[in-house]
Design an enzyme around this catalytic site. Structure first.
Site, mmCIF file in Angstrom:
data_model
loop_
_atom_site.group_PDB
_atom_site.id
_atom_site.type_symbol
_atom_site.label_atom_id
_atom_site.label_comp_id
_atom_site.label_asym_id
_atom_site.label_seq_id
_atom_site.Cartn_x
_atom_site.Cartn_y
_atom_site.Cartn_z
ATOM 1 N NE ARG A 186 1.370 -2.935 -16.700
ATOM 2 C CZ ARG A 186 0.840 -2.601 -15.532
ATOM 3 N NH1 ARG A 186 -0.190 -3.263 -15.071
ATOM 4 N NH2 ARG A 186 1.328 -1.603 -14.845
ATOM 5 N N GLY B 235 -12.640 -1.463 -1.392
ATOM 6 C CA GLY B 235 -13.381 -1.752 -0.164
ATOM 7 C C GLY B 235 -13.283 -0.629 0.854
ATOM 8 N N GLY C 72 -13.360 -6.808 2.327
ATOM 9 C CA GLY C 72 -12.151 -6.318 1.665
ATOM 10 C C GLY C 72 -11.913 -4.867 2.051
ATOM 11 C CB SER D 204 8.056 0.266 -11.272
ATOM 12 O OG SER D 204 7.280 1.218 -11.972
ATOM 13 C CG HIS E 201 0.751 -7.376 -12.370
ATOM 14 N ND1 HIS E 201 1.328 -7.131 -11.152
ATOM 15 C CD2 HIS E 201 0.273 -6.181 -12.814
ATOM 16 C CE1 HIS E 201 1.209 -5.834 -10.879
ATOM 17 N NE2 HIS E 201 0.561 -5.254 -11.856
ATOM 18 N N GLY F 72 -9.184 -3.047 0.552
ATOM 19 C CA GLY F 72 -8.238 -2.456 -0.392
ATOM 20 C C GLY F 72 -8.770 -1.113 -0.862
#
Lengths: 226, 252, 648
Positions: C338, C46, C41, C285, C409, C43
């Site tokens: 959220r 990683g 990974g 957003s 999400h 990202g």
């Protein structure tokens, strides 16, 4: 040497030689305009630029500049063709932002060179070259004579106009492109240079075209009265 | 309300870099025009699979215009034509009409060899980045973030340069196969920030050298790159890179 | 069998990390060069880990499935990154960030991990600024901040609406610097398919070269996975198309415990589903909730007319609009966390107040903000988001209210790790979204980036040394060892099995069906009956998968369908895992809402007496057997566990 072995370096050669050639054109254009007003004045300049060592040296320098500009144009074009790869797009679409001239600089350049060869044959061959080889001619420094002689022929007039149009396209892109390559541009100056460049190229080409057209007209009128 | 349209898709099939490649044609019927272009290709692939055929291969990932993975040359324009500039994944079928012929090609450039169909190898960009697209900083070395003051205008401009997603549309659109817009955006981001100034000269030289080595073409300022850039990078960046590079070389 | 020992260091919470670092084992520079680390990974977690370990001198092999490390899905994060810098002088502190995160996570996170996260958050901002990340600034040249849901201070650093992109590019640039230095070897377009265990320790991976199709072996002294979450189990999510849980599931199958899989975050502001051909959902957003007001009609007949397309949102007069978040949560209003916002939207739509043709959307209205601040100002704040919305929906949010609906999400659950981020398999570490530890049952906005980078830059590079210090005498492993051969054969057999099915259905068609089941039965509102039904349906779908799947092409070269088929097989297992965990957790907390367990006002009702633990699932050797539950009890030293309150 970074000027030859880096892409930006090669472009710097193109832009510096290009700018030098624009300066030469500016001088040449101003000189031509003199012919409109006074044949003697024009011939005085021609005499000064005859087979003198400094004029010959400058001519050689100029030839070197043109050669450099042209050779590098070939080198860049070949490299770019290679970078493009072997397969071509089936469908292409030129975005509105992209000037036609910018994508055809090489073709325009070739037209300019061809025009230049014609021009050398019409003028330089009969003037400086004739003087250098010591040919017996009374017109070697009579530039005005050669102008009227050449542009009495409408074929030459048309060829010269085509040449000038190609040169105009070449310059409108070349001007701002040279400054962009040297890094003297940015979000604000890009538009300014583009504007200045177009105006400058137009003025320059008009100066040349004026001489061509004017002498052609004189020839026509003269023919009419004689 | 969405309406349905029917059209023909001509898509490029190529089995590896050495294969010559060819177009295949597929008729698509009754596609809702609120479908995204890539969703349309999903439908196309689903139909191909149901017919027992091999699907059409193309790169895509985030489908929201930021990862830079999608890379289709649609009807003569990288990412297809939109007003604001967008990636392929942000192109919607309402941009097309009933009866259209849509031609889909890969990025064609020597530095981006085709892996399969419209999937190309853009690792050259990573190599350019590795040559100098960073500030040399070890984890944990940094001083307090507010110790370096950066004028808002500079930070904003650096941000605009840093927005480049590395999709390669600039190279795809350039008749010279030049990567200058990509390289200059990266160089510009760092050149505009005090953190990046320290290595600015070294960076410009190293990244340009790597770009040349990898077989990208020479920039001739046609502006095709900025015309198609989905993130609106400008050739002002290229001018800046030229400036950085030339002054670095002159200082040597 | 592995046992659960979270190995939290001694001492008061605020001193644990300092104490740990003071007493942990280190590896000297000369020995670092002898040790290999595989990181899967690229990202935020990683890439930052690979760069940091490379700098230290370890030999790192870094893998990603994309064509470049820069394309990892961290790049899509929009809003920002939290850090306890207190640059705004509004009373922020490490403790407050820690407290907000634990509270936001509905008291289901591990206290010590969260405190460490808050502690290193400030260093992340320093690090990123030094890398040249162009964070937003004020006119004086100082860093700017904005506020986010679930917090009362302004602690979020941002770079336009592309903070994830900029942070990832920062980590990527450091990574590429190490690639250039030769300390990190990069393997792009490689997909990890299995982890190789030798004598109970993770010693390598089996990966498929996605270009050639070859199955290849890689060995190392330790393996780190930073492969993100499992949101794509739901087919439609805001995740990238390539996001998958296969690396995590491979570890799970080899014995790593999977913790809290039912904690799935549903983000409230996404563009609603428009048709059955849709491939992914687009997030708008969370920052939009700063100025946008969320509403549905008060009258059912208005909602009906909206659903039939007879009227538009702007036709409904002010007095007939129900600003339900402002009504229910006066203190936080439209800026509730959220999970709360998502559930409230679902509640209204379930009652029939949805505002589009599917009845699954609510309005996010900017008309008041435009009236208050002028269109210019709103354009400056949200212009690019509005443009994106218009491009997708063909409607301008300046003229007519946006339509939004919740979508999957982020996943708070993940591979179980101890304080050192090591899984139940020795030498196997999990970082970023793919572990479970920091967000409890719900993640606050702008905390995912913080966690990914904290793990990668500042936590793992320390803790992994505590493990590797014992490995300095272990020579490099040959990939010819029988364990590697065995793992490779297993992977090849698995691929052959998929090809051999030769059924009729495409991978996507089955995945879509899984998504429907998950959303219907294991989605925002879960019930016992629904979950049981869901588990049955997934079982049946698994049978369908194994009997009726069609994978075109061959094992050689690029085969996207094969990649997707392998991932789908893992999603099917993941779906069951999520449903089983949701079924066992007889309470509502954060992203996990059981309809049986709610207050009279419809709020989540936790059961701290019976469920104050991390639910960890252990694989039983085959996908068909139900996993076994282990519990890691949560122990809170300084935070008083109470009911979340966003009303006053």
């Amino acid at each position: 040497m970074w000027l030859t072995n880096s892409s930006i370096g090669r472009k710097v050669i193109m832009s510096v030689s290009g700018i030098a050639l624009i300066l030469f054109l500016t001088f040449h254009g101003c000189m031509n305009v003199v012919a409109l007003f006074s044949a003697e004045g024009y011939n005085m300049i021609c005499e000064m630029l005859g087979a003198n060592w400094y004029a010959v040296a400058a001519t050689l320098g100029l030839a070197a500049l043109v050669a450099l500009h042209f050779v590098y144009a070939i080198v860049l074009t070949l490299q770019n063709k290679k970078a493009r790869g072997n397969s071509r797009y089936e469908v292409t679409d030129r975005p509105a932002k992209v000037e036609w001239a910018s994508q055809n600089m090489f073709v325009l350049g070739v037209i300019v060179i061809l025009g230049m060869i014609l021009h050398l044959y019409n003028f330089w061959y009969n003037m400086m070259f004739a003087e250098l080889v010591g040919a017996e001619t009374m017109y070697a420094a009579d530039g005005a004579y050669w102008i009227s002689a050449t542009f009495a022929n409408p074929v030459y007039t048309v060829l010269y106009l085509v040449w000038l149009v190609a040169l105009w396209f070449h310059l409108t892109h070349g001007f701002w492109s040279a400054l962009q390559t040297l890094g003297w541009s940015g979000k604000i100056w890009f538009n300014r240079w583009k504007c200045i460049g177009t105006a400058y190229a137009t003025l320059l080409i008009l100066m040349f075209a004026a001489v061509v057209l004017c002498f052609q007209c004189r020839a026509l009128c003269c023919g009419a009265c004689c | 309300m969405a309406k349905n349209i029917s059209f023909t898709v001509r898509y490029w099939k190529q089995n590896g870099p050495k294969d010559a490649g060819h177009f295949e044609t597929k008729q698509m019927s009754n596609i809702p025009d609120d479908t995204s272009f890539l969703e349309m290709l999903d439908i196309l692939n689903e139909e191909l699979i149901n017919e027992g055929k091999e699907p059409f291969t193309f790169d895509h990932d985030c489908r929201e215009g930021i990862c830079g993975m999608c890379s289709l040359y649609i009807n003569g324009t990288p990412h297809g034509k939109t007003e604001r500039g967008a990636t392929t994944c942000q192109l919607y079928m309402r941009r097309f009409n009933d009866g259209d012929v849509i031609t889909v090609e890969p990025w064609r450039s020597a530095a981006f060899p085709v892996i399969k169909d419209c999937m190309v190898d853009r690792s050259a960009f990573d190599k350019i980045q590795a040559a100098g697209g960073y500030t040399t900083i070890r984890t944990g070395q940094a001083q307090d973030a507010n110790a370096i003051l950066i004028p808002k205008a500079d930070a904003d401009e650096a941000m605009d340069c840093a927005t480049c997603i590395g999709c390669g549309a600039c190279v795809a659109a350039c008749k010279n196969g030049s990567a200058m817009l990509f390289v200059s955006s990266k160089v510009s981001q760092f050149a505009l920030l005090p953190q990046g100034r320290v290595e600015a000269a070294k960076r410009a030289k190293a990244m340009v050298a790597k770009m040349d080595e990898l077989g990208f073409g020479n920039c001739t300022n046609t502006r095709a790159c900025e015309a198609v850039c989905p993130k609106n990078e400008t050739i002002a960046n290229i001018a800046r890179l030229n400036r950085e590079f030339i002054s670095a070389k002159l200082a040597d | 069998m592995a046992t659960l020992n979270s190995r939290i260091p001694e001492g008061p919470v605020a001193e644990k990390w300092t104490n740990y670092k003071a007493h942990q084992k280190l590896v000297n520079p000369k020995n670092k060069r002898k040790l290999d680390v595989i990181i899967v990974g690229t990202g935020l977690a990683g890439a930052s880990a690979a760069a940091s370990l490379g700098e230290m001198g370890f030999k790192v092999k870094n893998f990603c499935i994309q064509d470049s490390p820069r394309r990892a899905h961290s790049i899509a994060a929009q809003g920002g990154i939290n850090a306890a810098k207190n640059y705004q002088n509004d009373g922020d502190s490490v403790y407050r960030l820690f407290y907000d995160t634990v509270k936001g996570g509905d008291y289901r996170a591990r206290e010590a991990n969260v405190y460490r996260l808050a502690e290193v958050s400030a260093n992340i901002i320093d690090q990123c600024v030094a890398q040249g990340v162009p964070f937003a600034r004020e006119y004086g040249g100082m860093l700017a901040n904005r506020s986010f849901g679930g917090a009362q201070v302004s602690r979020t650093f941002y770079a336009k609406g592309q903070t994830g992109q900029q942070l990832l590019l920062g980590a990527y640039s450091s990574l590429m610097c190490q690639v250039n230095a030769g300390t990190v070897e990069l393997y792009t377009r490689y997909e990890m398919l299995d982890v190789v265990i030798i004598d109970g320790r993770a010693r390598g991976i089996i990966a498929r070269n996605l270009v050639t199709g070859n199955i290849e072996r890689f060995s190392a002294h330790a393996v780190v996975i930073g492969t993100g979450g499992y949101g794509n189990t739901y087919f439609l999510s805001t995740n990238a198309m390539g996001c998958n849980c296969s690396a995590a599931i491979a570890c799970y199958r080899k014995g790593a415990f999977f913790a809290n899989p039912s904690y799935v975050q549903i983000h409230p502001t996404c563009i609603p589903v428009h048709g059955d051909k849709q491939s992914k959902l687009t997030l708008m957003s969370e920052s939009l909730r700063n100025d946008g007001r969320i509403w549905v009609p008060k009258k059912l007949e208005d909602a009906k007319r909206l659903q039939n397309g007879e009227i538009q949102g702007k036709d409904i007069p002010e007095e007939d609009r129900d600003y339900y978040l402002e009504r229910r949560y006066p203190a936080f209003g439209n800026l509730v966390p959220r999970d709360v916002a998502s559930r409230a939207a679902k509640e209204r739509c379930d009652k029939g107040y949805g505002v589009n043709n599917t009845g699954l959307a609510v309005f996010l209205d900017f008309s008041q903000a435009i009236e208050d601040f002028g269109r210019k100002e709103i354009e400056a704040r949200y212009g690019n988001l509005f443009d994106m919305y218009e491009e997708i929906t063909d409607e301008s949010p300046y003229e007519t209210p946006m339509q939004i609906f919740p979508a999957v999400h982020y996943t708070m659950g993940g591979i179980w790790v101890d304080y050192e981020l090591m899984t139940t398999i020795k030498g196997l570490f999990a970082i970023g979204e793919c572990n479970f530890s920091d967000h409890g049952a719900n993640r606050l906005g702008a905390s995912a980036l913080m966690q990914g980078l904290a793990d990668g830059y500042f936590v793992l590079p320390y803790t992994i040394q505590n493990y590797l210090a014992d490995q300095i005498t272990v020579p490099r492993f040959s990939t010819d060892l029988p364990e590697f051969a065995e793992a490779e054969t297993a992977v090849k057999d698995r691929i052959d099995r998929l090809f051999a099915i030769k059924g009729k259905r495409s991978v996507d068609s089955i995945h879509k069906e899984l998504g429907h089941i998950m959303w219907e039965h294991v989605g925002m509102g879960r019930t016992k009956a629904g979950l049981e039904e869901g588990i049955k349906l997934i079982d049946a779908l698994r049978k369908e998968f194994y009997t009726n799947l069609f994978v075109p092409g061959t094992t050689e070269g690029v085969n996207v369908e094969l990649e997707k088929a392998l991932r789908l097989e893992d999603f099917l297992l993941m779906g069951q895992l999520i449903a089983n965990d949701a079924l066992h957790r007889e309470e509502s907390c954060g992203g996990h809402f059981r309809e049986e367990h709610q207050t009279e006002e419809g709020e989540a009702k936790r059961d701290d007496e019976n469920f104050f633990y991390v639910g960890c699932w252990e694989y039983q050797g085959t996908d068909d057997k139900k996993p076994v539950l282990h519990k890691e009890p949560l122990e809170y030293e300084i935070i008083k566990v109470q009911t979340r309150n966003y009303k006053s």
